[in-house]
Design a protein around this motif. Structure first.
Motif, PDB file in Angstrom:
ATOM      1  N   ALA A   1      32.575 -22.149 -19.675  1.00  0.00           N
ATOM      2  CA  ALA A   1      33.545 -22.524 -20.714  1.00  0.00           C
ATOM      3  C   ALA A   1      32.898 -22.737 -22.075  1.00  0.00           C
ATOM      4  O   ALA A   1      33.604 -22.979 -23.057  1.00  0.00           O
ATOM      5  N   LYS A   2      31.560 -22.622 -22.158  1.00  0.00           N
ATOM      6  CA  LYS A   2      30.917 -22.753 -23.468  1.00  0.00           C
ATOM      7  C   LYS A   2      31.378 -21.649 -24.414  1.00  0.00           C
ATOM      8  O   LYS A   2      31.308 -21.796 -25.624  1.00  0.00           O
ATOM      9  N   ALA A   3      31.835 -20.538 -23.838  1.00  0.00           N
ATOM     10  CA  ALA A   3      32.283 -19.415 -24.664  1.00  0.00           C
ATOM     11  C   ALA A   3      33.590 -19.744 -25.390  1.00  0.00           C
ATOM     12  O   ALA A   3      33.747 -19.409 -26.557  1.00  0.00           O
TER      13      ALA A   3
ATOM     14  N   GLY B   1      29.660 -16.163 -18.979  1.00  0.00           N
ATOM     15  CA  GLY B   1      30.635 -16.696 -19.931  1.00  0.00           C
ATOM     16  C   GLY B   1      31.131 -15.636 -20.898  1.00  0.00           C
ATOM     17  O   GLY B   1      32.333 -15.431 -21.087  1.00  0.00           O
ATOM     18  N   SER B   2      30.191 -14.896 -21.498  1.00  0.00           N
ATOM     19  CA  SER B   2      30.539 -13.957 -22.567  1.00  0.00           C
ATOM     20  C   SER B   2      31.340 -12.753 -22.088  1.00  0.00           C
ATOM     21  O   SER B   2      31.988 -12.088 -22.902  1.00  0.00           O
ATOM     22  N   PHE B   3      31.266 -12.453 -20.789  1.00  0.00           N
ATOM     23  CA  PHE B   3      31.968 -11.269 -20.251  1.00  0.00           C
ATOM     24  C   PHE B   3      33.437 -11.227 -20.673  1.00  0.00           C
ATOM     25  O   PHE B   3      34.009 -10.150 -20.857  1.00  0.00           O
TER      26      PHE B   3
ATOM     27  N   GLY C   1      29.270 -10.788 -33.844  1.00  0.00           N
ATOM     28  CA  GLY C   1      27.924 -10.494 -33.372  1.00  0.00           C
ATOM     29  C   GLY C   1      27.609 -11.277 -32.110  1.00  0.00           C
ATOM     30  O   GLY C   1      26.989 -10.772 -31.184  1.00  0.00           O
ATOM     31  N   HIS C   2      28.031 -12.543 -32.059  1.00  0.00           N
ATOM     32  CA  HIS C   2      27.764 -13.443 -30.935  1.00  0.00           C
ATOM     33  C   HIS C   2      29.023 -14.280 -30.719  1.00  0.00           C
ATOM     34  O   HIS C   2      29.427 -15.027 -31.610  1.00  0.00           O
ATOM     35  N   CYS C   3      29.615 -14.159 -29.544  1.00  0.00           N
ATOM     36  CA  CYS C   3      30.935 -14.779 -29.333  1.00  0.00           C
ATOM     37  C   CYS C   3      30.898 -16.308 -29.356  1.00  0.00           C
ATOM     38  O   CYS C   3      31.740 -16.935 -30.016  1.00  0.00           O
ATOM     39  N   ASP C   4      29.930 -16.920 -28.658  1.00  0.00           N
ATOM     40  CA  ASP C   4      29.992 -18.388 -28.493  1.00  0.00           C
ATOM     41  C   ASP C   4      29.978 -19.153 -29.828  1.00  0.00           C
ATOM     42  O   ASP C   4      30.880 -19.958 -30.079  1.00  0.00           O
ATOM     43  N   PRO C   5      28.977 -18.937 -30.678  1.00  0.00           N
ATOM     44  CA  PRO C   5      28.999 -19.690 -31.942  1.00  0.00           C
ATOM     45  C   PRO C   5      30.123 -19.273 -32.893  1.00  0.00           C
ATOM     46  O   PRO C   5      30.519 -20.067 -33.744  1.00  0.00           O
TER      47      PRO C   5
END
Ligand code: PLP
Ligand code: MN
Length: 412
Positions: free
Chosen positions: A59-61, A254-256, A363-367
């Motif tokens: 869930a961090k994503a 997560g990122s998937f 570029g990067h989903c989480d941040p």
């Protein structure tokens, strides 16, 4: 002055359910539900090959309970991972009942909050790496009349948290068993640094070393009379290897679900890229153009897209329309510069007019998610693809729901 509806402007959602895409305020974070569901279904099918191995999406994503609930339904999974206590609180508040805090929690107040979630009926597992932390977890659980499941974090090469030697894991498991309000549940063995190795053979070889170190720790624990109910780890770039290892019982991608430019470049065993569909987009608007400088400026700067893993990329539908690949270059906190490649254009240049709505692939989903208060989930985006949604078929896309990213922030 408050906006109609009484919400101060910064907290006002950028869209309303049922509305059209062209009415969404920019910059906004869009979730293409069709692509999101496709990714969840793809992961579910991939995991069918590994019977007995659970998937616990991270869930961090998304930090958003509504997204988690949807994921669990589609994956037929029972719980999620969280990296921070505030994420766990957001999940519990949204009705999730089985949470793994895949990280150490050391601050006294945070441990108390975590135990509070367990006391309120959520199954909580948490990582630890020291006896002092274990005792603090046990004391907080005892004070609230509850228990916590605990997993020894094993350092498998990322060299951040975790014990380095199997003997240390054995000593910690024994210490946990001597306490009444913690239950030894197994180990976590995760290596984030390997997830984005582009070459599949190199990635597999390095993740093989992760598996070896997890096997050594789990073996030592079993030999000492502490078998691991759970061996958890693996992310979007590696989960198949952990899942097929015979050692891991659970994987944590997560990122998937969202994808990003970085993950889209990972090469798969069959030589393909773009393993996951892009479901997460930043909707942005052209605020300035300059033909002489071959430039369009959009309203998404570093407060709207993270740049830590490289810049965002313009939706390919737009590039197809113009026949060029535009480069995003930071224009500062509130500006993004879309640069036409030198010499690749013909005069008169076709720049998107001011006001055009465009989509950026983060570029990067989480941040990137962490920058937004709301996720605007939409239907029908995938089938219109393109570019300027005022003219193109994507204008038919509809806002299905607007969700608050309740676990967002630095993670207090
Ligand atoms: N598990 C842990 C402990 C993580 O730190 C992360 C991400 O950093 C993940 C799982 C998920 O990784 P990914 O988003 O690459 O799938
Ligand atoms: Mn990430």
């Amino acid at each position: 002055r408050c906006h109609a509806g009484g919400t101060i402007s910064a907290l006002r959602p950028p869209a309303t359910a049922g509305g059209q895409l062209a009415e969404v305020d920019t910059p906004a974070l869009l979730l293409d539900l069709d692509a999101f569901e496709h990714n969840c279904e793809k992961l579910r099918k991939a995991m069918v090959k590994f019977p007995g191995v659970a998937v616990r999406p991270h869930a961090k994503a998304h930090k958003t309970a509504e997204v988690a609930a949807l994921q669990l339904k589609l994956l037929r999974a029972s719980g999620v991972c969280c990296q921070k206590v505030v994420e766990a609180e957001a999940m519990a508040e949204g009705g999730l009942t089985d949470l793994l805090l895949s990280n150490e929690v050391v601050a006294k107040r945070k441990i108390e909050r975590l135990a509070g979630l367990a006391a309120a009926g959520t199954r909580i597992s948490v990582c630890f790496e020291s006896e002092a932390n274990l005792r603090a977890l046990n004391a907080a659980a005892a004070a609230q009349g509850t228990h916590l499941d605990v997993l020894v974090e094993v350092n498998v090469g990322q060299d951040r948290c975790g014990v380095d030697r199997p003997e240390e894991a054995v000593a910690l498991a024994a210490a946990a068993k001597a306490l009444d309000n913690v239950r030894f549940a197994g180990i976590q063995a995760y290596h984030g640094g390997l997830q984005h190795i582009r070459d599949p053979q190199e990635r597999a070889a390095k993740v093989g070393q992760v598996v070896d170190r997890a096997r050594a720790a789990a073996g030592a624990l079993t030999a000492a009379g502490h078998p691991c109910g759970t061996v958890t780890g693996g992310g979007t770039g590696s989960f198949r290897i952990e899942a097929g290892s015979g050692v891991f019982t659970e994987v944590q991608p997560g990122s998937f679900a969202f994808n990003d430019v970085d993950y889209s470049k990972n090469v798969q065993e069959d030589g393909s890229v773009n393993e996951w569909e892009q479901s997460l987009w930043v909707l942005t608007q052209v605020m300035s153009t300059n033909e002489g400088r071959a430039l369009a400026v959009v309203d998404a700067g570093t407060k709207a897209v993270s740049l830590d893993s490289g810049p965002p990329r313009l939706h390919s539908g737009f590039e197809q329309m113009y026949g060029v690949t535009m480069e995003y270059v930071s224009g500062g906190d509130e500006h993004g510069k879309l640069l036409w490649p030198q010499g690749a254009y013909q005069m008169p240049m076709q720049l998107p007019p001011v006001g055009s709505l465009l989509l950026l692939q983060p570029g990067h989903c989480d941040p990137t998610v962490n920058l937004y208060d709301h996720i605007v989930s939409v239907r029908g985006l995938r089938f219109g693809a393109p570019t300027d949604f005022r003219q193109a078929a994507g204008a038919q896309a509809r806002v299905e729901a607007v969700w608050s990213v309740r676990g967002r922030g630095p993670g207090h």
